[in-house]
Enzyme design. Structure first.
Site, PDB file in Angstrom:
ATOM      1  N   HIS A  96      11.143   1.996   5.559  1.00  0.00           N
ATOM      2  CA  HIS A  96      10.507   2.492   6.784  1.00  0.00           C
ATOM      3  C   HIS A  96       9.139   3.092   6.490  1.00  0.00           C
ATOM      4  CE1 HIS A  96      14.469   2.821   9.280  1.00  0.00           C
ATOM      5  NE2 HIS A  96      14.258   1.625   8.776  1.00  0.00           N
ATOM      6  N   ASP A 126      15.673   2.747   4.587  1.00  0.00           N
ATOM      7  CA  ASP A 126      14.941   3.748   5.371  1.00  0.00           C
ATOM      8  C   ASP A 126      13.690   4.080   4.562  1.00  0.00           C
ATOM      9  OD1 ASP A 126      14.292   6.078   7.039  1.00  0.00           O
ATOM     10  OD2 ASP A 126      16.336   5.924   7.773  1.00  0.00           O
TER      11      ASP A 126
END
Length: 551
Positions: free
Chosen positions: A331, A297
């Site tokens: 991310h 992430d």
């Protein structure tokens, strides 16, 4: 007890001088960075071998390691040594004045036996929530460290769900054969029925009036722990270690003060659910430097609580230095939000490299968060092979903005309340991005523009140029945009006080598109318009007078 020498690699930092006792502190700047104080430890060494630990890969050493930590702290502190070997353990609880040192040839392997991790009251994405106990944790401590060059593994693969589309066919078949439960549609693997039921239960584990930890026991597997959680700790050092394969976030520091992260390596698979690298939440005086992140992430993330709960806490993350770091797959490379309801300010990011991240510099929030993110200084950032935006300011995180699709909306703004978030005063200098879908996206709210975004001396080689939607006081100066899709190169919607000064480019089908009735006071200065087939297009109520062109 023998002595061991631990190099803490302390880097001197400088703080702006004080005026008088009643005066305000001078503002921070690149010349006067925040001060971050580091812990100091006694030289006494407590080897876990002396407390019955065995490096045989199957003996559970939880008691031995924690006994060494407790004894060390009780005797005034020092170094708890994890020497060479494979050390299987359950949850480790830090104590004040302890430096837990993992030797380079040591692997601290956390067990996959989930019964070893009890349910506790913790924190999940800014809310008080039931969690399983973290592999490493500490609360209300002072003078602590996790050092060495060894490896700490959280056995995260046994905790996480997995989508079939995130694995090869062989990987999926192997995972299904290992046990667990597959969803009715065959698209998701869950570690257990309890996890699957938790995933289907709205608000599972959220704590509030009438809810207790016992109520969540049937869903225990669902409450994945963060790997390392430090709460309300002062003078913290994380140095040299590799933390990998976490069940959820890898490093989570909450309400900490004087936090130093140096030369740390974080490794999570790209498909690790919620596999953030480091989340610094409501912390003050922070240094993150010389570290490397591979994350499932966000890579390096700044947070400060979520929605009303975060606003009520009212603790911004402030006085932060992030420098000389590398982020690979993640991310976002450097991120603020989306849980930023307590605010963030005085943050300095420099000399970082992002390779293969979804987004490079990512600032995200949404209606309901509230909070102010301000005074963010960024320089000397290198990016390559970014999947989406090189730089993103997004106040519609998780949603779609009016005007993002085909037609620009000119609807009246909704009222501003304490739940309305704000981004303001970002200063970005010398960003070089070779490869991204888009160079820049600014997407504010009709009721709250994103204000004071200043980008200078930067180069973007991307598929698309720049979008400025609901922005105010935005400037691009000495910015080069080499974009494949140039219709338009720069898209401006319902934004005002926009300055484009010496913007260079190869060519453009349409240099500027200006849309919306609220688009005003746009200046194009010292920019060669002759390379553009069409210079400007006005749409959706934008007036020709919105733009002025000069030298």
């Amino acid at each position: 007890m023998s002595a061991i020498k631990i190099s803490l690699g302390i880097v001197p930092l400088f703080i702006a001088g004080f005026l008088t006792a009643s005066a305000q502190v001078k503002p921070y700047s690149w010349q006067h960075l925040p001060q971050v104080n580091q812990p100091v430890f006694k030289r006494d060494t407590f080897n876990i071998l002396n407390y019955g630990a065995k490096a045989d890969g199957h003996t559970l050493n939880t008691g031995s390691i924690n006994k060494a930590i407790e004894t060390c702290s009780a005797k005034g502190g020092g170094v708890v040594l994890i020497p060479q070997g494979l050390w299987l353990t359950g949850p480790v609880v830090m104590k004040s004045n302890v430096n837990l040192h993992v030797s380079r040839a040591a692997l601290l392997q956390f067990t996959d036996d989930k019964d070893q991790y009890k349910l506790i009251e913790g924190n999940y994405e800014g809310h008080a929530a039931v969690r399983n106990e973290s592999p490493i944790s500490g609360t209300d401590l002072e003078n602590i460290a996790l050092t060495g060059e060894g490896i700490i593994d959280g056995h995260g693969e046994v905790w996480r769900a997995m989508g079939k589309d995130r694995l090869t066919d062989n990987e999926w078949q192997k995972l299904v054969a290992s046990g667990g439960v597959v969803s009715a549609n065959g698209k998701t693997w869950y570690p257990s029925i309890g996890f699957m039921n938790g995933a289907k239960t709205p608000g599972a584990g959220m704590l509030g009036p009438g809810k207790s930890i016992k109520d969540s026991a049937p869903l225990k597997d669902f409450f994945r722990p963060n790997m390392l959680v430090l709460t309300n700790c002062k003078k913290v050092l994380l140095q040299g270690v590799t933390l990998q394969n976490s069940p959820a976030w890898d490093i989570h520091t909450l309400l900490c003060e004087d936090l130093t992260v140096q030369n740390v390596r974080v490794r999570n698979n790209w498909n690790a659910q919620n596999g953030d690298g480091i989340d610094v939440e409501s912390c003050k005086n922070v240094l993150i430097e010389g570290s490397t992140f591979d994350a499932g992430d966000d890579g390096i993330c700044i947070k400060s609580g979520r929605d009303e709960e975060g606003r009520r806490r009212g603790k911004p993350t402030e006085n932060v230095i992030v420098r000389n770091n590398v982020v690979y797959r993640a991310h976002g490379g450097f991120v603020i939000g989306s849980e930023m309801s307590g605010g963030a300010r005085n943050i300095f990011v420099s000399d970082c490299t992002f390779i293969g991240t979804d987004i490079g510099l990512r600032f995200k929030t949404t209606r309901g968060r509230g909070g102010v993110v301000e005074d963010i200084y960024i320089k000397n950032i290198s990016m390559r092979a970014i999947l989406h935006e090189a730089i993103l300011f997004d106040m519609y995180y998780g949603g779609k903005s009016p005007g993002e699709s085909d037609e620009v909306k000119n609807e009246a703004a909704i009222p501003v309340t304490e739940a309305t978030p704000a981004f303001r005063n970002f200063y970005v200098d010398n960003v070089v991005c070779n490869g991204a879908q888009k160079a820049l996206m600014i997407r504010g709210l009709p009721e709250m523009s994103i204000k004071g975004i200043h980008i200078e001396n930067s180069t973007f080689v991307t598929d698309k140029g720049a979008d400025i939607i609901e922005g105010q006081n935005v400037s691009l100066k000495n910015v080069y945009l080499d974009s494949k899709d140039t219709s338009p190169l720069i898209n401006i919607q319902n934004s005002n006080s926009i300055t484009l000064n010496h913007v260079t480019y190869n060519n453009a089908q349409l240099l500027l598109k200006i849309s919306g009735k609220r688009s005003t006071r746009i200046q194009l200065l010292d920019t060669d318009t002759s390379k553009a087939k069409n210079r400007v297009e006005f749409a959706s109520g934008a007036a020709n007078s919105a733009l002025s062109i000069g030298k």
